[in-house]
Scaffold this motif. Structure first.
Motif, PDB file in Angstrom:
ATOM      1  N   HIS A 425      -1.273  -9.254  14.970  1.00  0.00           N
ATOM      2  CA  HIS A 425      -0.935  -8.065  15.760  1.00  0.00           C
ATOM      3  C   HIS A 425       0.529  -7.658  15.596  1.00  0.00           C
ATOM      4  N   ARG A 426       1.355  -8.569  15.083  1.00  0.00           N
ATOM      5  CA  ARG A 426       2.770  -8.244  14.871  1.00  0.00           C
ATOM      6  C   ARG A 426       3.153  -8.269  13.388  1.00  0.00           C
ATOM      7  N   LEU A 427       2.165  -8.147  12.539  1.00  0.00           N
ATOM      8  CA  LEU A 427       2.401  -8.041  11.096  1.00  0.00           C
ATOM      9  C   LEU A 427       2.351  -6.570  10.687  1.00  0.00           C
ATOM     10  N   PHE A 428       3.396  -6.118  10.004  1.00  0.00           N
ATOM     11  CA  PHE A 428       3.476  -4.738   9.528  1.00  0.00           C
ATOM     12  C   PHE A 428       3.587  -4.746   8.002  1.00  0.00           C
ATOM     13  N   THR A 429       2.801  -3.896   7.349  1.00  0.00           N
ATOM     14  CA  THR A 429       2.901  -3.781   5.893  1.00  0.00           C
ATOM     15  C   THR A 429       3.598  -2.477   5.524  1.00  0.00           C
ATOM     16  N   ARG A 430       4.197  -2.479   4.328  1.00  0.00           N
ATOM     17  CA  ARG A 430       4.957  -1.328   3.858  1.00  0.00           C
ATOM     18  C   ARG A 430       4.480  -0.923   2.468  1.00  0.00           C
ATOM     19  N   ASP A 431       4.616   0.372   2.179  1.00  0.00           N
ATOM     20  CA  ASP A 431       4.386   0.896   0.830  1.00  0.00           C
ATOM     21  C   ASP A 431       3.032   0.456   0.272  1.00  0.00           C
ATOM     22  N   VAL A 432       3.036  -0.295  -0.847  1.00  0.00           N
ATOM     23  CA  VAL A 432       1.772  -0.629  -1.519  1.00  0.00           C
ATOM     24  C   VAL A 432       1.077  -1.831  -0.895  1.00  0.00           C
ATOM     25  N   THR A 433       1.746  -2.543  -0.001  1.00  0.00           N
ATOM     26  CA  THR A 433       1.118  -3.729   0.582  1.00  0.00           C
ATOM     27  C   THR A 433       0.084  -3.325   1.628  1.00  0.00           C
ATOM     28  N   GLY A 434      -0.880  -4.198   1.850  1.00  0.00           N
ATOM     29  CA  GLY A 434      -1.889  -3.892   2.852  1.00  0.00           C
ATOM     30  C   GLY A 434      -2.815  -5.055   3.138  1.00  0.00           C
ATOM     31  N   ALA A 438      -4.196  -4.836   9.664  1.00  0.00           N
ATOM     32  CA  ALA A 438      -2.756  -4.958   9.926  1.00  0.00           C
ATOM     33  C   ALA A 438      -2.157  -3.561  10.071  1.00  0.00           C
ATOM     34  N   GLN A 439      -1.073  -3.461  10.824  1.00  0.00           N
ATOM     35  CA  GLN A 439      -0.424  -2.165  11.026  1.00  0.00           C
ATOM     36  C   GLN A 439       0.351  -1.784   9.766  1.00  0.00           C
ATOM     37  N   HIS A 440       0.101  -0.575   9.281  1.00  0.00           N
ATOM     38  CA  HIS A 440       0.783  -0.125   8.068  1.00  0.00           C
ATOM     39  C   HIS A 440       1.809   0.945   8.426  1.00  0.00           C
ATOM     40  N   LEU A 441       3.025   0.749   7.978  1.00  0.00           N
ATOM     41  CA  LEU A 441       4.106   1.687   8.244  1.00  0.00           C
ATOM     42  C   LEU A 441       4.115   2.786   7.190  1.00  0.00           C
ATOM     43  N   THR A 442       4.066   4.007   7.633  1.00  0.00           N
ATOM     44  CA  THR A 442       4.162   5.141   6.720  1.00  0.00           C
ATOM     45  C   THR A 442       5.496   5.839   6.942  1.00  0.00           C
ATOM     46  N   GLY A 443       5.979   6.474   5.903  1.00  0.00           N
ATOM     47  CA  GLY A 443       7.278   7.110   6.025  1.00  0.00           C
ATOM     48  C   GLY A 443       8.375   6.075   6.127  1.00  0.00           C
ATOM     49  N   ASN A 444       9.421   6.418   6.856  1.00  0.00           N
ATOM     50  CA  ASN A 444      10.575   5.525   6.944  1.00  0.00           C
ATOM     51  C   ASN A 444      10.939   5.207   8.394  1.00  0.00           C
TER      52      ASN A 444
END
Length: 651
Positions: A425-434, A438-444
């Motif tokens: 619940h506290r793992l965030f992925t960025r860009d190409v990761t997924g 899991a919560q994925h961060l879009t933008g900046n």
């Protein structure tokens, strides 16, 4: 009893005759005009094992359902069904941890040891197939002076997504496939427009399966994945055999690694049109690989990949220095400070910089994990007061590290593995990761991460402040000591340098690199250079220095491999020799496709005598290994003490 035995005997006799008949019957069906190519390929593959032969017959059997064909006998259908039951759900051998227990079919066939499902494996194979098709057009358009930055950028990003331990989310791959198809049509239109402008007749490219493949939005991920299996390693082996397939995959995996490094540089504003041109040419060539393709052509392409990877890592080196300054030696704290916290893992310095910019002025401490440790050596990153230290070790220990960390985790790139419920619940992925769920961060916007950090408990107290490690010996720092080091070598104070680096992993055989460092530490004249997450195997085993020169020098991330090449090249020039003439041994630990790209760079530079481990890649066949040993004296690691003795003799 006699009657039962007789019936069983007759049944097995009939089954044997039926299966024998089915082979000849299916061959007869395949010999018809519209399946002639399949028939020829089948007959050409006499060296295949019975396992592969049955699977190939199953594959070809699926093409005999057209109404115009002779209806196959019941025994043919039974044989095809039996063969289908033996076909693997997937076949992936792109990383070091792949399943090698079946020498007849090396690779993960049920589920990836990385956690990759057959569904994701098939989607990744289909994405690479589609990208090859895009490059069929993009390469030819570029030859006519036309290119599209959107196509170039997407090729890097999407190839990066297929690396080991980067993205496991099938829905994300569905999106990649949709975008890939749209850009393929753009590449086709670009090529046709360029042909019109240059008054050139366009090539008939639709006959290429990769160029003609289209994304069907009505199909489920499962259906798309099934299509991917037809364009993956298993099907390729049936058509090309193990050697050509191994060389083909060597090129593909090298390109994947190159694309990952290029994507990091591209995010920082650095790129080279010649690199994009090579990627599209290489993928276009691979889209046309057949049994007639000379093995030498594929090996040449692989070494060319090493050449361009050298350029890409140079661009990344320049990008890091332009954006964050020149790294220098610094002592990094490896214990926590009391307070709220965020952990950043992966490789992406820009993501770390952006997060630090957004937490500035708060009481949230940011820690690096895994290969992010060298970030502390850059002036443009260490200037942030919120960059508190390093937490944890290499990627394969993340389940323990992340579970204990009392705050959110940001995964910027590989390596990510299946998260535990305790921290998902506290793992965030960025860009190409997924990762699914899991919560994925879009933008900046790192707002969700900051809110998560404030909601979690954070560290209750300070850790041991004396637990530190010195990093930051990039090529600038080491070459600044060049005159001193050269004189120490001439005086005999330094007897040999050892580059022990690359990827880490979970296999027990990787203890070799720790054992090797301990053996070197017993001597008074050895200096170890390390980079990549392989550093965690050796960094605490080499205390002290030789007349002020540390016995352990951390060169940086695997992204900093250009620095190691630059150091070796400068020393070779100073000693008026080549790299092979230096008192320098390469002990490389590999895991995924970026390591393949780096190895190809070393081979391109004609570096000989490299020891690689802990195991050989599953895609390297005995014939491939024989070539690499003959041309480059490539060795597999053995016993640490014995290998050190050989290295001291220059062997």
């Amino acid at each position: 009893l006699f009657l039962s035995v007789s019936v069983c005997f007759c049944f097995f006799l009939f089954l044997s005759l039926s299966l024998s008949f089915s082979l000849s019957a299916l061959k007869k069906i395949l010999s018809q005009a519209d399946l002639k190519d399949d028939f020829v390929r089948f007959n050409a593959r006499k060296s295949l094992t019975p396992y592969h032969e049955r699977a190939m017959l199953r594959t070809l059997f699926t093409k005999t359902s057209a109404a115009s064909l002779v209806r196959p006998s019941t025994s043919v259908r039974a044989y095809a069904a039996a063969a289908s039951a033996e076909a693997p759900a997937m076949l992936c051998y792109q990383c070091q941890q792949t399943d090698l227990s079946n020498p007849e079919l090396p690779g993960c066939t049920v589920i990836g040891n990385c956690g990759k499902t057959p569904e994701v494996a098939g989607l990744q194979d289909l994405l690479i197939h589609s990208l090859k098709g895009t490059s069929v057009y993009a390469h030819r358009a570029r030859q006519l002076g036309a290119s599209d930055p959107a196509i170039d950028a997407f090729t890097l990003r999407s190839m990066f997504s297929t690396l080991t331990n980067v993205n496991f989310d099938p829905d994300r791959f569905n999106s990649f496939l949709k975008e890939a198809d749209q850009l393929k049509q753009s590449a086709k239109a670009l090529y046709e427009k360029a042909c019109r402008e240059k008054n050139v007749t366009p090539e008939a490219l639709e006959s290429n399966p990769a160029a003609s493949w289209r994304f069907d939005a009505t199909k489920s991920n499962e259906e798309l994945s099934a299509e991917g299996l037809d364009h993956g390693v298993f099907s390729r082996k049936l058509e090309l055999g193990p050697d050509l397939t191994g060389l083909h995959e060597l090129c593909v995996y090298g390109l994947k690694g190159l694309a990952a490094y290029a994507e990091h540089a591209h995010k920082l504003g650095k790129s080279d049109d010649e690199v994009f041109a090579f990627i599209h040419r290489a993928l276009s060539d691979l889209a046309s690989t057949s049994v007639a393709t000379p093995a030498g052509d594929l090996l040449t392409l692989a070494l060319e990949c090493g050449k361009y990877n050298l350029r890409v890592t140079q661009l990344l080196d320049e990008a890091h220095r332009d954006k964050f300054g020149i790294p220098g030696p610094i002592s990094v704290r490896r214990s926590p400070l009391k307070g709220k916290c965020v952990l950043v893992t992966g490789h992406d310095m820009k993501d770390l910089h952006d997060l630090l910019s957004q937490v500035e002025g708060t009481d949230i401490n940011v820690y690096t994990h895994g290969e992010m440790m060298p970030a502390h050596s850059y002036p443009g990153l260490k200037k942030f007061k919120n960059l508190a230290g390093h937490y944890g070790s290499a990627w394969q220990n993340q389940k323990t590290d992340f579970a204990r960390f009392p705050g959110p985790i940001v995964a910027t790139s590989n390596c990510i593995i299946e998260p535990r419920k305790s921290y998902k619940h506290r793992l965030f992925t960025r860009d190409v990761t997924g990762w699914p769920g899991a919560q994925h961060l879009t933008g900046n916007d790192y707002g969700p991460v900051i809110r998560s950090a404030n909601a979690e408990s954070g560290f209750a107290e300070d850790g041991d402040a004396s637990d530190t490690i010195t990093v930051g010996f990039g090529h600038d720092a080491i070459l600044g000591l060049a005159d001193t080091v050269i004189q120490m070598v001439k005086d005999g104070d330094i007897g040999r340098f050892y580059l022990i680096g690359g990827c880490d992993g979970a296999h027990g055989e990787r203890s070799y690199f720790t054992d090797l460092a301990r053996e070197i530490a017993k001597r008074d004249d050895g200096v170890v250079l390390s980079l990549g997450c392989g550093k965690f195997r050796v960094m605490d085993e080499l205390p002290g220095d030789i007349k002020g020169v540390p016995k352990y020098l951390d060169v940086g991330q695997c992204n900093d491999s250009y620095g190691a090449v630059k150091i070796a090249s400068a020393l070779a020039e100073a000693f008026k020799t080549d790299v092979n003439g230096l008192p320098l041994s390469f002990m490389v630990s590999w895991f995924e496709q970026k390591a393949v790209a780096v190895l190809l760079t070393l081979l391109h530079l004609n570096v000989k005598g490299i020891r690689i481990g802990p195991t050989l890649p599953g895609f390297v066949t005995p014939n491939m290994l024989a070539i690499l040993q003959k041309e480059f004296d490539l060795k597999l690691i053995g016993d640490a003490k014995e290998d050190l003795a050989m290295a001291l003799q220059g062997k």
